[in-house]
Motif scaffolding. Structure first.
Motif, PDB file in Angstrom:
ATOM      1  N   ALA A   1     -17.862  35.606 -20.198  1.00  0.00           N
ATOM      2  CA  ALA A   1     -18.057  36.709 -19.245  1.00  0.00           C
ATOM      3  C   ALA A   1     -16.731  37.425 -18.986  1.00  0.00           C
ATOM      4  N   GLU A   2     -16.825  38.569 -18.322  1.00  0.00           N
ATOM      5  CA  GLU A   2     -15.616  39.326 -17.978  1.00  0.00           C
ATOM      6  C   GLU A   2     -14.941  38.613 -16.797  1.00  0.00           C
ATOM      7  N   VAL A   3     -13.669  38.227 -16.973  1.00  0.00           N
ATOM      8  CA  VAL A   3     -12.985  37.404 -15.968  1.00  0.00           C
ATOM      9  C   VAL A   3     -12.065  38.276 -15.114  1.00  0.00           C
ATOM     10  N   PHE A   4     -12.245  38.194 -13.791  1.00  0.00           N
ATOM     11  CA  PHE A   4     -11.367  38.883 -12.826  1.00  0.00           C
ATOM     12  C   PHE A   4     -10.512  37.817 -12.172  1.00  0.00           C
ATOM     13  N   ARG A   5      -9.259  37.733 -12.593  1.00  0.00           N
ATOM     14  CA  ARG A   5      -8.382  36.640 -12.170  1.00  0.00           C
ATOM     15  C   ARG A   5      -7.396  37.131 -11.104  1.00  0.00           C
ATOM     16  N   PHE A   6      -7.530  36.612  -9.873  1.00  0.00           N
ATOM     17  CA  PHE A   6      -6.559  36.930  -8.823  1.00  0.00           C
ATOM     18  C   PHE A   6      -5.421  35.922  -8.919  1.00  0.00           C
ATOM     19  N   ALA A   7      -4.196  36.401  -8.885  1.00  0.00           N
ATOM     20  CA  ALA A   7      -3.054  35.494  -8.992  1.00  0.00           C
ATOM     21  C   ALA A   7      -1.823  36.182  -8.420  1.00  0.00           C
ATOM     22  N   ALA A   8      -0.952  35.392  -7.831  1.00  0.00           N
ATOM     23  CA  ALA A   8       0.309  35.953  -7.342  1.00  0.00           C
ATOM     24  C   ALA A   8       1.355  35.946  -8.450  1.00  0.00           C
TER      25      ALA A   8
ATOM     26  N   ALA B   1     -17.741  46.263  -9.831  1.00  0.00           N
ATOM     27  CA  ALA B   1     -19.017  46.733  -9.259  1.00  0.00           C
ATOM     28  C   ALA B   1     -20.040  46.951 -10.367  1.00  0.00           C
ATOM     29  N   LYS B   2     -19.588  47.506 -11.486  1.00  0.00           N
ATOM     30  CA  LYS B   2     -20.493  47.741 -12.625  1.00  0.00           C
ATOM     31  C   LYS B   2     -20.998  46.406 -13.189  1.00  0.00           C
ATOM     32  N   ALA B   3     -20.057  45.452 -13.341  1.00  0.00           N
ATOM     33  CA  ALA B   3     -20.433  44.146 -13.892  1.00  0.00           C
ATOM     34  C   ALA B   3     -21.397  43.416 -12.967  1.00  0.00           C
ATOM     35  N   ALA B   4     -21.139  43.507 -11.650  1.00  0.00           N
ATOM     36  CA  ALA B   4     -21.988  42.797 -10.685  1.00  0.00           C
ATOM     37  C   ALA B   4     -23.401  43.383 -10.656  1.00  0.00           C
ATOM     38  N   ARG B   5     -23.503  44.683 -10.928  1.00  0.00           N
ATOM     39  CA  ARG B   5     -24.844  45.310 -10.972  1.00  0.00           C
ATOM     40  C   ARG B   5     -25.584  44.925 -12.255  1.00  0.00           C
ATOM     41  N   GLU B   6     -24.821  44.697 -13.319  1.00  0.00           N
ATOM     42  CA  GLU B   6     -25.451  44.436 -14.618  1.00  0.00           C
ATOM     43  C   GLU B   6     -25.962  43.012 -14.773  1.00  0.00           C
ATOM     44  N   GLY B   7     -25.347  42.066 -14.071  1.00  0.00           N
ATOM     45  CA  GLY B   7     -25.773  40.679 -14.261  1.00  0.00           C
ATOM     46  C   GLY B   7     -25.187  39.754 -13.216  1.00  0.00           C
TER      47      GLY B   7
END
Lengths: 554, 194
Positions: free
Chosen positions: A378-385, A128-134
């Motif tokens: 950029a900051e990577v948010f990786r979804f993975a099983a 949420a912080k990253a999405a607000r920043e850029g």
């Protein structure tokens, strides 16, 4: 009588010799091996009533029909569904053991931030912080799902970008998108109606496209036939499984596929085998012969051979504009048995192939293959099983494993007609998992939820009244009474197959495409990462190598 | 005969005695079934002639195994006779509505899948070909639990040497394979293992 040390040693030797001819060592060995299968930390299928459910595989975008044997509410066995018109009863080796993947040692069980265990709340706050920043970019691997729509909506609302990691089959159709304006995801190969296929290294029988599609076609129309109804000409540097079973095998040099395509076009035009065309490759037949290792006469003969049994279709394993241009020259684009439109959708997706720059965060959905690494700082948010290595993302977020989420499956890549199926969640995750769509929907509910979007898609399908539903029975859509009935069929494992798209497809090739680097050239300097395989898959891979006779390949 | 030979022979004899007599007794622990169920009595008194009347196949072809308690309740909702087994059945299981915890002789590890439907319906095997005359028995067999593996002795078979066994004895993978070989039926690994 005094017992000496020697007596004890001789007695022990006798006892040891005698023990060998008793059941003691052999029975203990056998029992211990069985006992070791039942150690408490080894997952065991639940005991309970056995039932069989029908669903669709979610490992890749092909969505093969699945027959799931459940014991005590838990999947314990998978097999194909013969009545599924897309997969035709087949599954890939990984698919046969996919239910075991949920217990794989590399299953991602915790939220990780740069290698350290974190929590969902911290991940959510950081995003949420990253999405607000850029700006943000969301990368999807299986576009067209309801979950994909959530990702797309979120990216749009938050001023970000939505990119798609295309598979090789879709990438092979990308040149037609450039020349015709029709998106590659709305194109397909009409393999069922073609009579000659020129494959430029495409592993048609080794694992290309839908597992049950081409092997079945080959078994029905080419296997064990001296003059097959379906001629496969395979240009391959090595005697691959496809090359060994092809009607003709052309041993060409590695990376010379584009040159061969150019040489073939020159030979076709030179011998007036096709109508004269504006775009002519710069390379001559002799230059193509030098590059491929074939003789010029062989290329001319090949040109005569392939047009002898139309329709002809050239197939490349990945992005190759020269092979696509050959199809244009052959008149295979927009024609029966060639490249056809699967739908009239005109929406194009941005590919993630290039670098992602000037963004604050990148969200990678779990549908993106693990070997994809975002070219971004950029900051990577990786979804993975499954955890394929913490270097791939700043945040590793555990996603649902196999059949642990309900999802829909749209048209498989490069399939010539539209399809739609639903995979129900038949397995329960034993720890907290979230899909990327759910994670983002929690932050912004206005992006929608996969459930509501799936429902609205079913409503659209019902209203269109076109196509056929393949479930326990084959039902035309005109006989479906309501959206609820359609949804029930889909949740029970039926697959909707649309009608052939009538929209026109025309390609204009103004100039011969410049040579592209060979997609087959591997980067040997990259470290090898062991694939995530269930135990059954490795066994099946071994067995598949033992299959000698062509009739047993399928 | 030298002393060494005698001592060696004594060692061999000792091992043979331990291996063939003591070890089998030590390996298996004998357990009694919770109820004395007699197949013969049920066949004679209730007229059940077909195994499939109680040991049913489900709609999908899978084997339902032992009949559920509701099947027993059909006749035994009240005591029939004065036997101790009857009293146990009614008081301990039927009235509280709990299933009888039968010790299953044929329970296999979870990685094995056996289809009764294929063997009975498709191959046309009679029940007695694998279960011998157990359906006509007038006594309950003792359940012998393997202390190491946790499964019944029926899996290995009663003969420790596994030589000269009757066709229905033993349920090891080699027993499946040899039967399939005799009947010339070929199945791959996935036929039994999933």
């Amino acid at each position: 009588m005094k017992v000496t040390r020697r007596d004890l040693l001789v007695w022990s030797a006798g006892a040891a010799a005698g023990l060998v001819v008793t059941p003691v060592p052999w029975k203990i060995l056998d029992d211990v091996s069985i006992w070791s299968q039942n150690w408490p930390w080894i997952p065991q299928p639940a005991k309970g009533p056995v039932e069989v459910k029908q669903s669709a595989c979610t490992l890749c975008p092909n969505g093969c029909g699945l027959r799931v044997r459940m014991a005590g509410g838990c999947p314990v066995g998978l097999s194909g569904v013969n009545t599924n018109p897309v997969s035709r009863g087949a599954l890939c080796p990984l698919g046969f053991g996919a239910h075991q993947l949920n217990w794989h040692p590399r299953r991602l069980r915790n939220v990780k931030h740069r290698g350290n265990i974190s929590s969902w709340s911290e991940a959510s706050a950081a995003f949420a912080k990253a999405a607000r920043e850029g700006p943000i970019v969301i990368v999807d691997g299986h576009p067209g799902r309801s979950a994909s729509s959530v990702l797309e909506n979120f990216a749009e609302k938050w001023g970000g970008g939505y990119r798609v990691a295309m598979g090789p089959e879709t990438r092979s159709l990308a040149p037609y998108e450039l020349w015709s304006g029709v998106p590659a995801t709305s194109l397909g190969y009409d393999l069922e109606n073609t009579q000659t296929i020129v494959s430029f290294g495409a592993p048609l029988l080794d694992g290309w496209g839908i597992p049950g599609r081409f092997p079945r076609l080959w078994a029905e129309r080419a296997a064990s036939m001296n003059d097959p109804q379906l001629r496969i000409v395979q240009a391959d540097p090595s005697l691959s499984r496809t090359a060994a079973r092809a009607w003709q095998w052309l041993q060409v040099r590695e990376g010379s596929e584009s040159a061969l395509a150019a040489g073939l076009v020159r030979a076709l035009l030179e011998q007036n085998l096709v109508p004269a065309h504006g775009a002519i490759p710069l390379a001559t037949i002799s230059e193509a012969a030098n590059e491929t290792g074939l003789s010029a006469d062989r290329i001319r003969e090949l040109a005569r051979t392939i047009v002898a049994k139309p329709p002809v279709l050239a197939v490349s394993p990945d992005f190759n504009p020269a092979v696509a241009a050959l199809n244009v020259v052959l008149g295979a684009v927009g024609a029966r048995g060639g490249i056809v439109r699967s739908s009239d959708r005109t929406k194009k997706y941005s590919s993630v192939a290039g670098a992602i720059s000037n963004v604050r965060a990148v969200v990678i959905d779990s549908s993106v293959p693990w070997d994809f690494a975002a070219k971004s700082d950029a900051e990577v948010f990786r979804f993975a099983a499954w955890d394929g290595g913490s270097s791939k993302g700043d945040w590793l977020l555990p996603a649902p494993g196999f059949l642990e989420e309900s999802t829909d499956i749209s048209t498989p890549p490069a399939y010539p007609v539209e399809t739609y199926a639903v995979a129900a969640n038949l397995a329960k995750p034993t720890f907290e998992v979230q899909t990327a769509a759910r994670f983002l929907a929690n932050l912004d509910a206005s992006a929608g939820t996969p459930e509501t979007i799936l429902h609205s898609r079913c409503e659209q399908l019902f209203r269109s009244r076109s196509g056929t539903l393949y479930g326990q029975t084959i039902t035309p859509m005109t006989e479906i009474a309501s959206t609820q009935e359609l949804e029930k069929h889909l949740w029970d494992g039926a697959v909707w197959v649309g009608e052939r798209c009538s929209a026109k497809l025309a390609c204009e090739l103004k100039e011969w495409p410049s040579a592209s680097p060979s997609s087959r050239a591997g980067n040997w300097t990259q470290p090898w990462l062991a694939p995530v395989l269930p135990p059954l898959a490795s066994k099946l891979y071994i067995e598949s190598n033992l299959r000698g006779t062509p009739g047993r390949t399928v | 005969m030298s002393r060494n030979t005698l001592v060696f022979a004594f060692g061999v004899s000792f091992a043979l005695c331990v291996g063939w007599i003591v070890f089998p007794r030590a390996l298996y622990v004998q357990k009694r079934q919770p109820l004395t169920f007699l197949h013969k009595t049920h066949a004679e008194k209730s007229g059940i002639a077909d195994c499939g009347e109680c040991h049913t196949l489900r709609a999908d072809g899978s084997f339902a195994g032992l009949p559920a308690m509701e099947k027993c309740t059909g006749c035994h909702s009240e005591k029939i006779g004065d036997s101790q087994a009857e009293a146990t059945l009614v008081n301990n299981y039927i009235k509280p509505g709990t299933e009888t915890p039968w010790l299953v002789y044929s329970r296999q590890p979870a990685n094995v899948w056996f289809s009764h439907a294929i063997h009975v319906k498709l191959a046309g095997l009679a029940c007695s070909e694998c279960h011998s005359t157990y359906g006509e028995s007038d006594q309950v067999r003792t359940y012998e639990l393997n202390r190491i593996s946790g499964y019944s002795r029926d899996i290995w078979g009663h003969s420790m040497s596994r030589l000269r066994r009757a066709p229905h004895e033993g349920m090891k993978m080699s027993d499946c394979e040899s039967c399939h070989q005799r009947h010339q039926v070929e199945v791959g690994c996935l036929g039994c293992h999933e």
